[in-house]
Design an enzyme around this catalytic site. Structure first.
Site, PDB file in Angstrom:
ATOM      1  N   LYS A   1     -44.248 -46.942 -33.071  1.00  0.00           N
ATOM      2  CA  LYS A   1     -43.747 -46.771 -34.437  1.00  0.00           C
ATOM      3  C   LYS A   1     -44.949 -46.821 -35.378  1.00  0.00           C
ATOM      4  CE  LYS A   1     -40.243 -46.262 -37.314  1.00  0.00           C
ATOM      5  NZ  LYS A   1     -39.582 -44.947 -37.430  1.00  0.00           N
TER       6      LYS A   1
ATOM      7  N   TYR B   1     -40.911 -60.582 -28.588  1.00  0.00           N
ATOM      8  CA  TYR B   1     -40.244 -61.587 -27.766  1.00  0.00           C
ATOM      9  C   TYR B   1     -41.118 -62.819 -27.521  1.00  0.00           C
ATOM     10  CZ  TYR B   1     -36.854 -57.885 -26.681  1.00  0.00           C
ATOM     11  OH  TYR B   1     -35.902 -56.893 -26.764  1.00  0.00           O
TER      12      TYR B   1
ATOM     13  N   ASP C   1     -32.296 -49.359 -21.441  1.00  0.00           N
ATOM     14  CA  ASP C   1     -30.842 -49.512 -21.375  1.00  0.00           C
ATOM     15  C   ASP C   1     -30.137 -48.227 -21.819  1.00  0.00           C
ATOM     16  OD1 ASP C   1     -31.038 -52.043 -20.410  1.00  0.00           O
ATOM     17  OD2 ASP C   1     -30.137 -53.046 -22.127  1.00  0.00           O
TER      18      ASP C   1
ATOM     19  N   ASP D   1     -37.849 -43.859 -32.723  1.00  0.00           N
ATOM     20  CA  ASP D   1     -36.554 -43.331 -33.126  1.00  0.00           C
ATOM     21  C   ASP D   1     -36.345 -41.915 -32.589  1.00  0.00           C
ATOM     22  OD1 ASP D   1     -38.669 -42.731 -34.789  1.00  0.00           O
ATOM     23  OD2 ASP D   1     -37.564 -42.977 -36.662  1.00  0.00           O
TER      24      ASP D   1
ATOM     25  N   ASP E   1     -37.246 -52.276 -23.837  1.00  0.00           N
ATOM     26  CA  ASP E   1     -35.985 -52.939 -23.543  1.00  0.00           C
ATOM     27  C   ASP E   1     -34.814 -52.063 -23.983  1.00  0.00           C
ATOM     28  OD1 ASP E   1     -34.100 -54.829 -22.870  1.00  0.00           O
ATOM     29  OD2 ASP E   1     -34.627 -56.235 -24.460  1.00  0.00           O
TER      30      ASP E   1
END
Length: 358
Positions: free
Chosen positions: A191, A141, A251, A223, A247
């Site tokens: 990851k 970001y 959610d 994942d 993020d």
């Protein structure tokens, strides 16, 4: 005790939920002998409309002079195609950067009375209690370059995931400290099988672990973490991860509680003020209709009392009131089952106040 709180209503239902929350804060101030002074400022789409800037300098200055910041919500389709390419979300990212807020705390608590609101089976979500700790100021970001360019004669886009070791260490250390205060279990999500930034992340986590022998550490690929959050969320205590992964996972975790309207969050740095906001968006489809669930914002204010003001009893009083309201079957539309009475934003707030009064 006197505290100054900057209120950033933002867009959509943000105006309604922060109004409800200040009513609850005023009740807490009355009960415990405090004084909360509110100062209001613009952010997001509302700031674009008034100032052609999603984060005016006046807003930054106001926030920096306060003891805590309460945000409603930002964004909406109205600003999707602004001619200058300005987006409301830039205001949220910007204020986090300006206040040097590098850690986002998102508690996920499963209320037994709400398990039917979740799309998952009751036995999966009953008594879930975990904390997601997300790094806020690095990663995709904020990495540069972040641009459109020509590659082999065609349009392409580039985003950059970059982390400095010091940025990783400070958020990971926060994770270990939080785990110490809870069930002493930390899951670091990365990851590392693909990304070099994740390999540095994992190496840094292992180095910091040496200072926390009492905390059990697990590494999990993002994942797999996404799958495990749905399969067996009760295995987690504290999850620490980088910006984009956090993020997405936070959610996803909202569905454990049945609604984004139930999740509070805190963004903190090394010094005050912290930024406190509900996880839900601006919900422009119901804005102004009195349908918004104020509980996530009210719970976010409780986090402000706890983490920025060291008002532990006051925060606990709000948390108990929210839990009691839910246990007693009071519901807004986002968490109501078919046939249940649906309360308005104001009515739900009154239910919280009724518990606090008693």
């Amino acid at each position: 005790m006197n505290k100054t709180i900057t209120i950033l209503p933002g867009d959509g239902i943000g105006l309604e939920v922060v109004k409800a929350t200040t009513v609850v804060l005023d009740k807490i101030a009355d009960m415990y002998g405090h004084q909360f002074d509110y100062q209001y400022a613009d952010i997001g789409g509302a700031a674009i409309d008034k100032h052609e800037d999603p984060l005016p300098q006046e807003t930054i200055d106001t926030c920096k002079k306060s003891d805590g910041v309460l945000l409603g919500a930002v964004g909406g389709p109205k600003w999707d195609n602004h001619p200058k390419g300005i987006r409301p979300e830039q205001g949220l990212l910007g204020i986090r950067k300006e206040l040097q807020l590098f850690a986002n705390l998102r508690p996920v608590t499963g209320h037994e009375s709400l398990t039917d609101s979740s799309t998952l089976r009751k036995e999966v979500v009953d008594n879930v209690d975990l904390m997601i700790l997300r790094e806020l100021t690095g990663g995709l970001y904020f990495g540069e370059p972040q641009e459109r360019r020509q590659v082999d004669g065609e349009e392409a886009a580039v985003d950059t995931m970059q982390y400095k070791k010091s940025e990783i260490e400070r958020i990971v250390r926060q994770g270990f400290e939080m785990a110490k205060l809870r069930r002493k279990q930390l899951t670091s999500v990365d990851k590392a099988n693909v990304l070099e930034s994740s390999r540095l992340w994992r190496e840094t986590v292992e180095e910091v672990k040496k200072d926390y022998p009492e905390v059990e550490l697990d590494h999990m690929l993002v994942d797999n973490a996404a799958m495990q959050l749905i399969r067996d969320p009760k295995q987690f205590d504290v999850i620490v991860t980088e910006n984009m992964f956090g993020d997405i996972l936070s959610d996803e975790a909202s569905m454990l509680t049945g609604s984004l309207g139930m999740l509070p969050s805190a963004s903190i740095g090394s010094t005050a003020p912290g930024l406190y906001e509900p996880v839900h968006g601006s919900a422009p489809d119901i804005a102004g209709e009195g349908k918004a669930n104020p509980l996530a914002t009210i719970s976010s204010a409780a986090m402000m009392l706890k983490y920025s003001f060291d008002m532990q009893d006051e925060a606990a009083a709000i948390d108990r009131a929210v839990a009691s309201v839910l246990t007693n079957g009071h519901r807004t539309g986002d968490i109501a089952k078919q046939g249940e009475t649906v309360l308005s934003t104001e009515e739900m707030t009154e239910k919280v106040l009724d518990v606090l009064k008693n």
